[in-house]
Write a protein that holds these residues in place. Sequence first.
Motif, PDB file in Angstrom:
ATOM      1  N   PHE A 106     -38.588  53.506  39.088  1.00  0.00           N
ATOM      2  CA  PHE A 106     -37.654  53.150  40.157  1.00  0.00           C
ATOM      3  C   PHE A 106     -38.297  52.170  41.128  1.00  0.00           C
ATOM      4  N   LEU A 107     -39.520  52.442  41.551  1.00  0.00           N
ATOM      5  CA  LEU A 107     -40.197  51.559  42.495  1.00  0.00           C
ATOM      6  C   LEU A 107     -40.374  50.162  41.902  1.00  0.00           C
ATOM      7  N   LEU A 108     -40.757  50.099  40.631  1.00  0.00           N
ATOM      8  CA  LEU A 108     -40.933  48.799  39.989  1.00  0.00           C
ATOM      9  C   LEU A 108     -39.606  48.061  39.868  1.00  0.00           C
ATOM     10  N   ALA A 109     -38.534  48.801  39.587  1.00  0.00           N
ATOM     11  CA  ALA A 109     -37.218  48.166  39.480  1.00  0.00           C
ATOM     12  C   ALA A 109     -36.785  47.575  40.817  1.00  0.00           C
ATOM     13  N   TRP A 111     -28.524  47.846  28.334  1.00  0.00           N
ATOM     14  CA  TRP A 111     -27.565  48.534  27.468  1.00  0.00           C
ATOM     15  C   TRP A 111     -27.705  50.053  27.487  1.00  0.00           C
ATOM     16  N   LYS A 112     -28.909  50.580  27.704  1.00  0.00           N
ATOM     17  CA  LYS A 112     -29.120  52.030  27.742  1.00  0.00           C
ATOM     18  C   LYS A 112     -29.280  52.557  29.164  1.00  0.00           C
ATOM     19  N   GLY A 113     -28.958  51.755  30.154  1.00  0.00           N
ATOM     20  CA  GLY A 113     -29.087  52.209  31.530  1.00  0.00           C
ATOM     21  C   GLY A 113     -30.541  52.314  31.953  1.00  0.00           C
ATOM     22  N   VAL A 114     -30.850  53.350  32.721  1.00  0.00           N
ATOM     23  CA  VAL A 114     -32.214  53.480  33.233  1.00  0.00           C
ATOM     24  C   VAL A 114     -33.224  53.779  32.122  1.00  0.00           C
ATOM     25  N   ARG A 115     -32.733  54.251  30.990  1.00  0.00           N
ATOM     26  CA  ARG A 115     -33.663  54.498  29.876  1.00  0.00           C
ATOM     27  C   ARG A 115     -34.264  53.203  29.349  1.00  0.00           C
ATOM     28  N   SER A 116     -33.463  52.141  29.296  1.00  0.00           N
ATOM     29  CA  SER A 116     -33.991  50.858  28.828  1.00  0.00           C
ATOM     30  C   SER A 116     -34.599  50.063  29.975  1.00  0.00           C
ATOM     31  N   ALA A 117     -33.926  50.050  31.143  1.00  0.00           N
ATOM     32  CA  ALA A 117     -34.453  49.289  32.282  1.00  0.00           C
ATOM     33  C   ALA A 117     -35.794  49.842  32.742  1.00  0.00           C
ATOM     34  N   GLY A 118     -35.958  51.166  32.664  1.00  0.00           N
ATOM     35  CA  GLY A 118     -37.209  51.774  33.097  1.00  0.00           C
ATOM     36  C   GLY A 118     -38.410  51.340  32.286  1.00  0.00           C
ATOM     37  N   LYS A 119     -38.170  50.980  31.024  1.00  0.00           N
ATOM     38  CA  LYS A 119     -39.279  50.494  30.176  1.00  0.00           C
ATOM     39  C   LYS A 119     -39.544  49.014  30.427  1.00  0.00           C
ATOM     40  N   VAL A 120     -38.482  48.252  30.650  1.00  0.00           N
ATOM     41  CA  VAL A 120     -38.616  46.807  30.806  1.00  0.00           C
ATOM     42  C   VAL A 120     -39.376  46.449  32.082  1.00  0.00           C
ATOM     43  N   VAL A 121     -39.127  47.199  33.170  1.00  0.00           N
ATOM     44  CA  VAL A 121     -39.715  46.820  34.462  1.00  0.00           C
ATOM     45  C   VAL A 121     -41.237  46.914  34.479  1.00  0.00           C
ATOM     46  N   VAL A 175     -43.097  45.556  32.465  1.00  0.00           N
ATOM     47  CA  VAL A 175     -43.549  44.202  32.125  1.00  0.00           C
ATOM     48  C   VAL A 175     -43.047  43.198  33.153  1.00  0.00           C
ATOM     49  N   THR A 176     -41.726  43.220  33.400  1.00  0.00           N
ATOM     50  CA  THR A 176     -41.132  42.173  34.233  1.00  0.00           C
ATOM     51  C   THR A 176     -41.527  42.274  35.702  1.00  0.00           C
ATOM     52  N   ALA A 177     -41.872  43.467  36.181  1.00  0.00           N
ATOM     53  CA  ALA A 177     -42.250  43.613  37.591  1.00  0.00           C
ATOM     54  C   ALA A 177     -43.741  43.422  37.809  1.00  0.00           C
ATOM     55  N   LEU A 178     -44.560  43.779  36.829  1.00  0.00           N
ATOM     56  CA  LEU A 178     -46.012  43.696  37.012  1.00  0.00           C
ATOM     57  C   LEU A 178     -46.593  42.357  36.566  1.00  0.00           C
ATOM     58  N   ALA A 179     -46.003  41.750  35.537  1.00  0.00           N
ATOM     59  CA  ALA A 179     -46.545  40.493  35.007  1.00  0.00           C
ATOM     60  C   ALA A 179     -46.637  39.395  36.058  1.00  0.00           C
ATOM     61  N   PRO A 180     -45.616  39.219  36.929  1.00  0.00           N
ATOM     62  CA  PRO A 180     -45.743  38.151  37.940  1.00  0.00           C
ATOM     63  C   PRO A 180     -46.967  38.296  38.841  1.00  0.00           C
ATOM     64  N   LEU A 198     -43.857  31.737  32.199  1.00  0.00           N
ATOM     65  CA  LEU A 198     -43.640  33.157  31.900  1.00  0.00           C
ATOM     66  C   LEU A 198     -43.432  33.937  33.193  1.00  0.00           C
ATOM     67  N   MET A 199     -44.196  33.589  34.222  1.00  0.00           N
ATOM     68  CA  MET A 199     -44.030  34.250  35.513  1.00  0.00           C
ATOM     69  C   MET A 199     -42.637  33.990  36.085  1.00  0.00           C
ATOM     70  N   LEU A 200     -42.172  32.737  36.016  1.00  0.00           N
ATOM     71  CA  LEU A 200     -40.835  32.430  36.526  1.00  0.00           C
ATOM     72  C   LEU A 200     -39.760  33.206  35.775  1.00  0.00           C
ATOM     73  N   ILE A 201     -39.918  33.310  34.468  1.00  0.00           N
ATOM     74  CA  ILE A 201     -38.919  34.023  33.659  1.00  0.00           C
ATOM     75  C   ILE A 201     -38.875  35.499  34.039  1.00  0.00           C
ATOM     76  N   THR A 202     -40.044  36.126  34.168  1.00  0.00           N
ATOM     77  CA  THR A 202     -40.068  37.555  34.513  1.00  0.00           C
ATOM     78  C   THR A 202     -39.577  37.787  35.940  1.00  0.00           C
ATOM     79  N   LEU A 203     -39.899  36.879  36.852  1.00  0.00           N
ATOM     80  CA  LEU A 203     -39.377  36.997  38.217  1.00  0.00           C
ATOM     81  C   LEU A 203     -37.854  36.950  38.218  1.00  0.00           C
ATOM     82  N   GLY A 204     -37.296  36.025  37.448  1.00  0.00           N
ATOM     83  CA  GLY A 204     -35.848  35.881  37.414  1.00  0.00           C
ATOM     84  C   GLY A 204     -35.146  37.011  36.695  1.00  0.00           C
ATOM     85  N   LEU A 205     -35.741  37.508  35.597  1.00  0.00           N
ATOM     86  CA  LEU A 205     -35.086  38.552  34.809  1.00  0.00           C
ATOM     87  C   LEU A 205     -34.870  39.822  35.615  1.00  0.00           C
TER      88      LEU A 205
END
Length: 612
Positions: free
Chosen positions: A72-75, A255-265, A267-272, A412-419
């Motif tokens: 949640f915090l990363l999201a 597509w899977k709600g927090v189950r999928s978003a929770g895994k994605v963040v 990468v997308t929140a920490l990589a930048p 890559l940083m710009l893409i993850t920031l935007g996603l």
Amino acid sequence: MVLIIDYTLTQGDSPAPERRCAGDEPDDMPPDPPPATTPNDATAPPAPKARAVVVSLTPARQRETWAKKAEFLLAVVGFAVDLGNVWRFPYICYQNGGGAFLIPYCVMLLFGGLPLFFMELALGQYHRCGCLTLWKRICPALKGVGYAICMIDIYMGMYYNTIIGWAVYYLVASLASINSELPWTSCDNPWNTPLCSPVTAQQTNPNASTPAKEFFERNVLEQQRSNGLDDMGPIKPSLALCVFGVFVLVYFSLWKGVRSAGKVVWVTALAPYVVLLILLARGVTLPGATEGIRYYLTPEWHKLKNSKVWIDAASQIFFSLGPGFGTLLALSSYNKFNNNCYRDALVTSSINCLTSFLAGFVIFSVLGYMAHVQNKSIEEVGLEGPGLVFIVYPEAIATMTGSVFWAIIFFLMLITLGLDSTFGGLEAVTTALCDEYPRALGRHREIFVAVLLCLIYICALPTCTFGGVYLVDLLNVYGPGLAILFVVFAEAAGVCWVYGVGRFSQDVKTMLGHEPGWFWRACWSYISPVFLLVLFVFSLLAHEEMLGGEYTYPAWSIQVGWLLTGTTVSAIPVYIIYKFLITPGNFYNRVKTIMNPEVTTIPPADATVCSL
């Protein structure tokens, strides 16, 4: 769940139903028997007739929660930290007094941005629903605020994903250059003009252009093949494909709600942050970097007397933290009821502001380097907005050793920031509609998300034309840019003035174990709504400046822009009128009904309050 409705009828009485939840009594408990009478009791009233109606209801769907608090915090951090932290804050900071700008910035954070940020996290967590269903529990007449938020998020999805698509285009071009030089390094490409001149060459022609500028304008956008919004030209297939790839990534994040978003963040929140630190380490070692950082931080105290500096600080804080887009409501609605949202608000908003400050060092160390290389002042080098990350920074990267590597990680940083930001906004729409229509949409979330994203992608295709960049700017200003300020003002007014700060404070106490302090109540009651109203008025007065650039927008396009803003803002009064007309009763009863909550949120049975 089983609902038991008792009807007890006596002579001369009309049916008066008594509604009980099944959990109050055993499901098979019969109705209370009537009092016994004897034939000799002439004065005894006639025996009442009792009837029990048992209705079987479908069990309520259990709401998902985040698998881990960190997700949640990363999201939230990922949504709040977006491209604006990189391309807008550094420019706004040095333009408005350098280090002195941090004073109005922190003041606006404390009195305007943070209270609204905390309010939305608490609202979403307590009521556990999206921005549409929420208003049934606060003020039914203001449900139009929820519809306005959904429209704003859809407008934003129509152009924001295109900007991410530009970064994907650059990333592909960088990967294709692994064994050669970056395509914006020299002027020997088919798209270059006779005015092109390398950044390291002595500039004698004031109309000279750089390879990076021509790569962006004449290869990525190909805007020379359009005549502005009057003749935008056809869709560029390669750019449309890049934007389609962005939508695919967004789909599998949602597509899977927090189950999928929770895994994605993860990468997308920490990589930048990893990339920002790498770029900072490289940037401070470049010649001229010290001068750039000094220019970034040197305070110009006299500028604090200018009201524009304070308005810019308020605007930057508001759009950076992102209240009003429904995302904070949606993300926090998947929290456990007793989560400490107060601490979350302080932590995530602080991280967001510190990230902006860190990005300033990354950007200005490179701007100082470019000023050194070109023998120019930083004012002549720096640009705001997309030009900073798609022209100036790539120019600097092209002159570095290992330029392909630096280009790859930067984009890559710009893409993850935007996603993070784009699927945060679209999650707000998805959560709102799935909560409002649980049977039609909530049970078919995967299909609904696919259909929604397909429709938004089709609407986004005009931004992939040769003149699409002008449409992107127009949508940015007249889509969310102006309307969001009025919508959030209506939201804050509904919560703080109609629902009431006292009632809202009690809701927070139910979750946290204590009421918010006097500072928060004062901000919610007076300061934050005034903060939003003033910001909205000043934005209306300066809307033409927000478009910026050298292109003059035709009159009809400005009218279309106001139509976009009008459709969003008008959702609020239109729904108030609609709700008033369909509510039975006289004028007073109608007003009373539509202004009072239809549903009372009851805390979960296993909820326990948290402590600080």
